[in-house]
Design a protein around this motif. Structure first.
Motif, PDB file in Angstrom:
ATOM      1  N   ALA A   3      14.167 -33.397 -66.934  1.00  0.00           N
ATOM      2  CA  ALA A   3      13.864 -33.339 -65.319  1.00  0.00           C
ATOM      3  C   ALA A   3      13.294 -32.360 -65.252  1.00  0.00           C
ATOM      4  O   ALA A   3      12.298 -33.002 -64.228  1.00  0.00           O
ATOM      5  CB  ALA A   3      15.098 -34.786 -65.021  1.00  0.00           C
ATOM      6  N   SER A   4      14.063 -31.350 -64.925  1.00  0.00           N
ATOM      7  CA  SER A   4      13.240 -30.607 -64.314  1.00  0.00           C
ATOM      8  C   SER A   4      11.998 -29.744 -64.903  1.00  0.00           C
ATOM      9  O   SER A   4      11.319 -29.880 -63.925  1.00  0.00           O
ATOM     10  CB  SER A   4      14.279 -28.941 -64.570  1.00  0.00           C
ATOM     11  N   ARG A   5      12.314 -29.918 -66.345  1.00  0.00           N
ATOM     12  CA  ARG A   5      10.108 -29.583 -66.902  1.00  0.00           C
ATOM     13  C   ARG A   5       9.460 -30.622 -66.594  1.00  0.00           C
ATOM     14  O   ARG A   5       8.294 -30.239 -66.386  1.00  0.00           O
ATOM     15  CB  ARG A   5      10.948 -29.358 -68.365  1.00  0.00           C
ATOM     16  N   GLY A   6      10.083 -32.048 -66.579  1.00  0.00           N
ATOM     17  CA  GLY A   6       8.924 -33.139 -66.068  1.00  0.00           C
ATOM     18  C   GLY A   6       8.171 -32.980 -64.818  1.00  0.00           C
ATOM     19  O   GLY A   6       7.076 -33.156 -64.887  1.00  0.00           O
ATOM     20  N   ASP A   7       9.131 -31.948 -63.873  1.00  0.00           N
ATOM     21  CA  ASP A   7       8.532 -32.132 -62.765  1.00  0.00           C
ATOM     22  C   ASP A   7       8.200 -31.201 -62.649  1.00  0.00           C
ATOM     23  O   ASP A   7       7.024 -30.756 -61.874  1.00  0.00           O
ATOM     24  CB  ASP A   7       9.798 -32.415 -61.438  1.00  0.00           C
ATOM     25  N   ASP A  27      -8.343 -20.089 -61.029  1.00  0.00           N
ATOM     26  CA  ASP A  27      -6.901 -20.392 -60.463  1.00  0.00           C
ATOM     27  C   ASP A  27      -6.284 -21.217 -62.020  1.00  0.00           C
ATOM     28  O   ASP A  27      -5.718 -21.600 -61.575  1.00  0.00           O
ATOM     29  CB  ASP A  27      -7.080 -20.924 -59.093  1.00  0.00           C
ATOM     30  N   ALA A  28      -7.308 -22.675 -61.810  1.00  0.00           N
ATOM     31  CA  ALA A  28      -7.012 -23.371 -62.964  1.00  0.00           C
ATOM     32  C   ALA A  28      -6.287 -23.283 -64.562  1.00  0.00           C
ATOM     33  O   ALA A  28      -5.033 -23.356 -64.923  1.00  0.00           O
ATOM     34  CB  ALA A  28      -7.856 -24.611 -63.514  1.00  0.00           C
ATOM     35  N   VAL A  29      -7.316 -22.280 -64.923  1.00  0.00           N
ATOM     36  CA  VAL A  29      -6.083 -21.408 -66.627  1.00  0.00           C
ATOM     37  C   VAL A  29      -5.034 -20.950 -65.888  1.00  0.00           C
ATOM     38  O   VAL A  29      -4.305 -21.065 -66.345  1.00  0.00           O
ATOM     39  CB  VAL A  29      -7.800 -20.762 -66.931  1.00  0.00           C
ATOM     40  N   GLN A  30      -4.800 -20.491 -65.349  1.00  0.00           N
ATOM     41  CA  GLN A  30      -3.577 -19.380 -65.104  1.00  0.00           C
ATOM     42  C   GLN A  30      -2.720 -20.314 -64.490  1.00  0.00           C
ATOM     43  O   GLN A  30      -1.685 -20.100 -64.933  1.00  0.00           O
ATOM     44  CB  GLN A  30      -4.113 -18.769 -63.339  1.00  0.00           C
ATOM     45  N   VAL A  31      -2.830 -21.282 -63.726  1.00  0.00           N
ATOM     46  CA  VAL A  31      -1.613 -22.382 -63.035  1.00  0.00           C
ATOM     47  C   VAL A  31      -1.000 -23.288 -64.655  1.00  0.00           C
ATOM     48  O   VAL A  31      -0.072 -22.640 -65.810  1.00  0.00           O
ATOM     49  CB  VAL A  31      -2.191 -23.049 -62.943  1.00  0.00           C
ATOM     50  N   LEU A  32      -2.231 -23.161 -65.486  1.00  0.00           N
ATOM     51  CA  LEU A  32      -1.942 -23.654 -66.929  1.00  0.00           C
ATOM     52  C   LEU A  32      -1.639 -23.051 -67.845  1.00  0.00           C
ATOM     53  O   LEU A  32       0.133 -23.521 -68.552  1.00  0.00           O
ATOM     54  CB  LEU A  32      -3.156 -24.616 -67.589  1.00  0.00           C
ATOM     55  N   GLU A  33      -1.493 -22.092 -68.487  1.00  0.00           N
ATOM     56  CA  GLU A  33      -0.933 -20.769 -69.000  1.00  0.00           C
ATOM     57  C   GLU A  33       0.900 -20.508 -68.783  1.00  0.00           C
ATOM     58  O   GLU A  33       1.379 -20.901 -69.414  1.00  0.00           O
ATOM     59  CB  GLU A  33      -1.972 -19.705 -68.881  1.00  0.00           C
ATOM     60  N   ALA A  34      -0.208 -20.338 -66.885  1.00  0.00           N
ATOM     61  CA  ALA A  34       2.296 -19.834 -66.482  1.00  0.00           C
ATOM     62  C   ALA A  34       3.017 -22.268 -67.155  1.00  0.00           C
ATOM     63  O   ALA A  34       4.248 -21.776 -67.209  1.00  0.00           O
ATOM     64  CB  ALA A  34       2.417 -20.307 -65.295  1.00  0.00           C
ATOM     65  N   ALA A  35       2.362 -22.982 -66.966  1.00  0.00           N
ATOM     66  CA  ALA A  35       3.001 -23.527 -67.185  1.00  0.00           C
ATOM     67  C   ALA A  35       3.001 -24.410 -68.731  1.00  0.00           C
ATOM     68  O   ALA A  35       4.597 -24.488 -68.929  1.00  0.00           O
ATOM     69  CB  ALA A  35       1.726 -25.341 -67.070  1.00  0.00           C
ATOM     70  N   ALA A  36       2.076 -23.384 -69.548  1.00  0.00           N
ATOM     71  CA  ALA A  36       2.731 -24.013 -70.935  1.00  0.00           C
ATOM     72  C   ALA A  36       3.702 -22.649 -71.447  1.00  0.00           C
ATOM     73  O   ALA A  36       4.086 -22.658 -72.625  1.00  0.00           O
ATOM     74  CB  ALA A  36       1.296 -23.669 -71.803  1.00  0.00           C
ATOM     75  N   ILE A  37       4.407 -21.653 -70.680  1.00  0.00           N
ATOM     76  CA  ILE A  37       5.259 -21.118 -70.575  1.00  0.00           C
ATOM     77  C   ILE A  37       6.806 -21.460 -70.662  1.00  0.00           C
ATOM     78  O   ILE A  37       7.528 -21.563 -71.238  1.00  0.00           O
ATOM     79  CB  ILE A  37       4.834 -19.339 -69.959  1.00  0.00           C
ATOM     80  N   ASP A  38       6.109 -22.613 -69.662  1.00  0.00           N
ATOM     81  CA  ASP A  38       7.751 -23.313 -68.109  1.00  0.00           C
ATOM     82  C   ASP A  38       8.038 -24.568 -69.630  1.00  0.00           C
ATOM     83  O   ASP A  38       9.193 -24.614 -69.680  1.00  0.00           O
ATOM     84  CB  ASP A  38       7.661 -23.279 -67.579  1.00  0.00           C
ATOM     85  N   CYS A  39       6.420 -25.025 -69.898  1.00  0.00           N
ATOM     86  CA  CYS A  39       7.162 -26.418 -70.547  1.00  0.00           C
ATOM     87  C   CYS A  39       7.632 -26.335 -71.754  1.00  0.00           C
ATOM     88  O   CYS A  39       7.508 -27.115 -72.342  1.00  0.00           O
ATOM     89  CB  CYS A  39       6.247 -27.529 -69.862  1.00  0.00           C
ATOM     90  N   GLU A  41       5.530 -26.163 -75.305  1.00  0.00           N
ATOM     91  CA  GLU A  41       3.815 -27.231 -75.534  1.00  0.00           C
ATOM     92  C   GLU A  41       3.592 -28.230 -75.461  1.00  0.00           C
ATOM     93  O   GLU A  41       4.770 -29.355 -75.807  1.00  0.00           O
ATOM     94  CB  GLU A  41       3.718 -27.018 -77.724  1.00  0.00           C
ATOM     95  N   ASP A  42       2.418 -28.538 -74.831  1.00  0.00           N
ATOM     96  CA  ASP A  42       2.326 -30.124 -74.167  1.00  0.00           C
ATOM     97  C   ASP A  42       0.659 -30.625 -74.273  1.00  0.00           C
ATOM     98  O   ASP A  42       0.242 -29.348 -74.205  1.00  0.00           O
ATOM     99  CB  ASP A  42       3.098 -29.826 -72.927  1.00  0.00           C
ATOM    100  N   ALA A  43       0.899 -31.634 -75.160  1.00  0.00           N
ATOM    101  CA  ALA A  43      -0.207 -32.035 -75.393  1.00  0.00           C
ATOM    102  C   ALA A  43      -1.377 -32.030 -74.521  1.00  0.00           C
ATOM    103  O   ALA A  43      -2.615 -31.659 -73.845  1.00  0.00           O
ATOM    104  CB  ALA A  43      -0.925 -32.898 -76.004  1.00  0.00           C
ATOM    105  N   GLU A  44      -1.272 -32.343 -72.953  1.00  0.00           N
ATOM    106  CA  GLU A  44      -1.739 -32.889 -71.694  1.00  0.00           C
ATOM    107  C   GLU A  44      -1.619 -31.731 -70.934  1.00  0.00           C
ATOM    108  O   GLU A  44      -3.130 -31.333 -70.622  1.00  0.00           O
ATOM    109  CB  GLU A  44      -1.120 -33.757 -70.426  1.00  0.00           C
ATOM    110  N   ILE A  45      -1.079 -30.316 -71.452  1.00  0.00           N
ATOM    111  CA  ILE A  45      -1.124 -29.213 -71.043  1.00  0.00           C
ATOM    112  C   ILE A  45      -2.404 -28.651 -71.194  1.00  0.00           C
ATOM    113  O   ILE A  45      -3.485 -27.777 -70.896  1.00  0.00           O
ATOM    114  CB  ILE A  45      -0.210 -28.621 -70.703  1.00  0.00           C
TER     115      ILE A  45
END
Length: 206
Positions: A3-7, A27-39, A41-45
């Motif tokens: 649930a935490s990863r989903g949020d 800025d968007a690239v940086q946010v999404l690169e961090a999200a890829a590390i935390d979450c 592999e995710d197709a939408e990210i």
């Protein structure tokens, strides 16, 4: 944890989309690169990350092209056509920007015409100098600034001035022998700058 990863994913996607809407692709690239590390592999990210990267690159190329056109304008206005071509050539190859390519073609054409005119003026001045150095100097002085400031013309003017000074000195002192040939008659031919306009590659779609 799931649930935490989903949020975290939802928050990151929202922040990234807000940055994209504001044209802040880096800025968007940086946010999404961090999200890829935390979450993980995710197709939408990954999909939104690729979109942001493509538009980031497009924005960078657009800025590079705009800067090149801006920097080339004063060079062209001051008659520094060779410098302008050297500035525009690599940018045109990298960005394939229509405005840069058009300005490069125009500047290269003007540069070729300038070399032609310089060669014609120098040839005429050398012919005149064989009988009248003063007329040759007057011809050079009557030319536009971009021709007078060309290294080929500056060199010829210096040779003509030297020949005229030698002639005046010889007239005042008959014992001084005048040179048999004018130095300007041996000036090298104009070598036009190598301007190679490569065909533009197909633009990649975004």
């Amino acid at each position: 944890r799931k649930a935490s990863r989903g949020d975290l994913k939802a928050q990151s996607m929202k922040r990234a989309q807000t940055a994209i809407d504001a044209q802040k692709f880096s800025d968007a690239v940086q946010v999404l690169e961090a999200a890829a590390i935390d979450c993980g592999e995710d197709a939408e990210i990954a999909e939104l990350h690729d979109y942001a990267r493509q538009h980031e690159r497009k924005a960078q190329l657009g800025k590079t092209a705009a800067d090149a056109v801006r920097d080339a304008q004063p060079l062209i206005a001051s008659g520094k056509l060779e410098e302008a071509v050297a500035l525009l050539q690599p940018v045109a190859e990298e960005t394939k920007d229509p405005a840069v390519e058009q300005l490069l073609r125009q500047t290269a054409g003007n540069l070729a015409e300038l070399f032609r005119r310089v060669e014609a003026v120098v040839s005429r001045a050398q012919t005149l100098s064989q009988t009248n150095v003063e007329q040759a100097l007057q011809l050079l002085s009557s030319q536009p600034a971009e021709i007078q400031n060309h290294s080929r013309v500056i060199e010829l003017r210096a040779n003509l001035d030297s020949a005229q000074a030698s002639k005046a000195a010889a007239a005042q002192n008959p014992e001084v022998k005048q040179p048999k040939e004018q130095a300007m008659q041996t000036a090298p031919a104009v070598q036009p700058a190598a301007v190679v306009l490569r065909p533009a590659k197909a633009k990649s779609g975004f």
